[in-house]
Design an enzyme around this catalytic site. Structure first.
Site, mmCIF file in Angstrom:
data_model
loop_
_atom_site.group_PDB
_atom_site.id
_atom_site.type_symbol
_atom_site.label_atom_id
_atom_site.label_comp_id
_atom_site.label_asym_id
_atom_site.label_seq_id
_atom_site.Cartn_x
_atom_site.Cartn_y
_atom_site.Cartn_z
ATOM 1 N N ALA A 15 0.800 -1.229 0.000
ATOM 2 C CA ALA A 15 0.000 0.000 0.000
ATOM 3 C C ALA A 15 0.837 1.284 0.000
ATOM 4 O O ALA A 15 0.622 2.163 -0.841
ATOM 5 C CB ALA A 15 -0.931 -0.020 1.211
ATOM 6 N N LYS B 39 -0.947 -16.589 -1.491
ATOM 7 C CA LYS B 39 0.422 -16.081 -1.307
ATOM 8 C C LYS B 39 0.641 -15.578 0.128
ATOM 9 O O LYS B 39 1.792 -15.502 0.583
ATOM 10 C CB LYS B 39 0.776 -15.027 -2.355
ATOM 11 C CG LYS B 39 -0.029 -13.751 -2.260
ATOM 12 C CD LYS B 39 0.654 -12.687 -1.436
ATOM 13 C CE LYS B 39 -0.220 -11.580 -1.177
ATOM 14 N NZ LYS B 39 -0.781 -10.921 -0.293
HETATM 15 P P1 13P Z 1 0.725 -8.125 3.529
HETATM 16 O O1 13P Z 1 -0.705 -8.207 3.995
HETATM 17 O O2 13P Z 1 1.570 -9.262 3.989
HETATM 18 O O3 13P Z 1 1.333 -6.782 3.873
HETATM 19 O O4 13P Z 1 0.688 -8.235 1.948
HETATM 20 C C1 13P Z 1 0.673 -7.107 1.172
HETATM 21 C C2 13P Z 1 0.303 -7.455 -0.200
HETATM 22 O O5 13P Z 1 -0.637 -8.184 -0.421
HETATM 23 C C3 13P Z 1 1.136 -6.894 -1.258
HETATM 24 O O6 13P Z 1 0.653 -7.211 -2.535
#
Ligand code: 13P
Length: 350
Positions: free
Chosen positions: A152, A204
């Site tokens: 983000a 993921k």
């Molecule tokens: P996290 O929720 O682990 O910060 O993943 C961020 C994300 O999905 C980046 O694409």
């Protein structure tokens, strides 16, 4: 996931379903006001979070130092936030979607289009249920998904990144979403594989937990890369077993390999899992999440539990040693170093 979209798409009213317990945020700029539902909180200053956002145009708690623009209006009233909206963006932690949708039932336009940026899934009695399907089932509206390597804060600073939109039937809606999200620093590709895209974004997070454990164990880059490869492989095999229509090519989109890489390098799941391993599993994920994420929610641990339910019910545990091991480590059944030990036995073929 802050996205600041251009003003060219005039007269498109986009309302944003937002939950401030997660850092991800979306701000969409058109000629119309954009209402953003915000879960109300009282800040240490005694002020309401929505008042501060509306007065300063900044989400001081979850996305400080980023100007959201004048037309983004924080609204603590869910029904008011969606009133008359023709386009709805869902960006809440996945744990809250069902409850939010039930509150919205009968209150959204029948011709509204939805898109989910939520990386997670629910497991029901009859099997896994993707968040986009949940939104469609409860609200009776089409739902695309947008996933990708999208940390983000980096998007908020307009650093170049890519994303993938997945759709099932409504190609026109996907193209409209593509137009709305695209910027010079934010490239969107559209694919006809809603489940593949959404499962990539969801699964993921489990791989990122494994990567964080490896970091906490100070195993180095080769081990971490091996974990990413094994994880990506399990993501693909699992997705295709659940939805045979899932395309191999989706795993080469931003939502696939790129999201695995960025989340394993810089995501919150990785960060909290690293701390978990450094404490040798003696402090719980819940405790570390509260300490390290200050109100934001982890997705990987609950997703690992949900996926484990599916693996157990279908007797697939042995086919998915990484997913299984992550869940067992997170729940204290296995020690932290099992992430490496079990991965040594992972299938080597692609
Ligand atoms: P996290 O929720 O682990 O910060 O993943 C961020 C994300 O999905 C980046 O694409």
């Amino acid at each position: 996931m802050p996205l600041f979209l251009g003003g060219e798409q005039n007269h498109v009213k986009l309302n944003v379903i937002e939950n401030q317990m997660k850092q991800e945020k979306i701000a969409v700029i058109g000629s119309d006001e954009v209402r953003m539902w915000v879960y109300e909180e009282i800040l240490p200053s005694g002020e309401k979070l929505t008042d501060v956002i509306n007065n300063t145009h900044e989400n001081v708690k979850y996305l400080p130092n980023i100007n959201l623009g004048l037309n983004v209006v924080a609204d603590p009233e869910l029904h008011n936030a969606v009133k008359d909206a023709t386009m709805l963006i869902f960006v809440t932690p996945h744990q809250f979607v069902e409850g939010i949708c039930k509150r919205l039932q009968g209150n959204v336009r029948h011709d509204a289009k939805a898109i989910s940026l939520i990386k997670g899934m629910e497991v029901k009695k009859d099997g896994p249920c993707m968040i986009s399907s949940l939104i469609t089932e409860i609200l009776g509206i089409e739902c695309c998904v947008l996933m990708g390597a999208n940390i983000a804060n980096e998007i908020a600073l307009e650093k170049f990144s890519e994303a993938t939109i997945g759709y099932r039937d409504d190609k026109k809606a996907a193209e409209k979403w593509g137009e709305l999200f695209s910027k010079s620093y934010f490239h969107v590709n559209i694919v006809n594989d809603v489940e593949g895209v959404e499962l990539c974004g969801t699964l993921k997070n489990i791989v990122a937990i494994a990567a964080g454990l490896v970091d906490g164990l100070q195993m180095g880059n080769n081990t971490k890369a091996a974990i990413m490869r094994i994880g990506l492989r399990e993501m693909r095999v699992f997705s295709k077993l659940i939805f045979p229509s899932v395309r191999d090519s989706t795993f080469f989109e931003s939502c696939g390999v790129a999201d695995v890489i960025t989340t394993c390098l810089g995501g919150r799941n990785r960060k909290v899992a690293e701390a978990f391993a450094r404490h040798d599993g003696q402090r719980s994920f819940d405790e570390l999440e509260a300490e390290l994420l200050q109100g934001q929610k982890l997705q990987g641990v609950s997703t690992a539990a949900e996926i484990f339910e599916v693996l157990k019910a279908r007797k697939w545990e042995e086919q998915f040693p990484l997913f299984t091991t992550v869940h067992k480590i997170a729940t204290g059944i296995l020690p932290v170093n099992a992430v490496v030990k079990y991965s040594e036995h992972a299938p080597r073929m692609v």
